[in-house]
Design a protein around this motif. Sequence first.
Motif, short mmCIF file in Angstrom:
data_model
loop_
_atom_site.label_atom_id
_atom_site.label_comp_id
_atom_site.label_asym_id
_atom_site.label_seq_id
_atom_site.Cartn_x
_atom_site.Cartn_y
_atom_site.Cartn_z
N ALA A 269 0.82 -1.19 0.00
CA ALA A 269 0.00 0.00 0.00
C ALA A 269 0.86 1.26 0.00
O ALA A 269 0.57 2.22 -0.71
CB ALA A 269 -0.94 -0.01 1.21
N VAL A 270 1.94 1.24 0.80
CA VAL A 270 2.82 2.42 0.87
C VAL A 270 3.46 2.66 -0.49
O VAL A 270 3.48 3.79 -0.99
CB VAL A 270 3.89 2.25 1.98
N GLN A 271 3.97 1.60 -1.10
CA GLN A 271 4.64 1.79 -2.38
C GLN A 271 3.67 2.21 -3.48
O GLN A 271 4.01 3.02 -4.34
CB GLN A 271 5.41 0.52 -2.76
N ASN A 272 2.46 1.73 -3.44
CA ASN A 272 1.45 2.19 -4.41
C ASN A 272 1.11 3.66 -4.18
O ASN A 272 0.93 4.42 -5.13
CB ASN A 272 0.19 1.33 -4.33
N GLY A 273 1.01 4.05 -2.91
CA GLY A 273 0.75 5.45 -2.60
C GLY A 273 1.87 6.36 -3.09
O GLY A 273 1.62 7.44 -3.62
N ILE A 274 3.10 5.90 -2.94
CA ILE A 274 4.26 6.67 -3.42
C ILE A 274 4.18 6.85 -4.93
O ILE A 274 4.39 7.95 -5.45
CB ILE A 274 5.58 6.00 -2.99
N LYS A 275 3.85 5.79 -5.64
CA LYS A 275 3.75 5.87 -7.11
C LYS A 275 2.66 6.82 -7.56
O LYS A 275 2.78 7.48 -8.59
CB LYS A 275 3.49 4.47 -7.69
N MET A 276 1.57 6.92 -6.79
CA MET A 276 0.44 7.75 -7.18
C MET A 276 0.58 9.20 -6.72
O MET A 276 -0.17 10.06 -7.17
CB MET A 276 -0.84 7.15 -6.62
#
Length: 166
Positions: A1-8
């Motif tokens: 979730a954290v890495q997806n948030g960073i990408k977005m």
Amino acid sequence: AVQNGIKMAKGSYILIQDGDLEYNPDDILQMCKAVSSFDKISVYGSRYKPLLLNIIPKFVKNQNFSSYLANILFMFLFIFLYARFISDSLTGYKLYSREFFMNNTINSMGFEADHEITAKLIKQKYKIIEIPVSYKPRTKEEGKKINFFDALKAIVAIIKYRFINK
């Protein structure tokens, strides 16, 4: 979730706060104020400032003692391997420049990603500022998820990324 948030993420900075209500959202403003005058910077919200004798973190009431000891171990690993003192590398409250993530791939997929990020920040000469934040620890009964195997993965990541070039 954290890495997806960073990408977005679209802004100049990325704030990561654990979603388990251990950290007070009122501290976000202090973290944001700390970045105003620096370029390559990250802000870590330290649960342990002020420190005993400026070395050993104060124990936070109701904190899991093994997590506290793991943080001390990680503190000494960063001192020994990276020549950098970080009182609370396990904090769940961090503010990063989005530019850092645009120029770096984070390979770790679990809790050890925090340590990969910290290692890469240090190696790329980012300033890491720690500011005191409010902290109310949760117990395993309340859903705390980190465990002994996460600590082992973190140790491996701290050592591994000391010797990898990017």
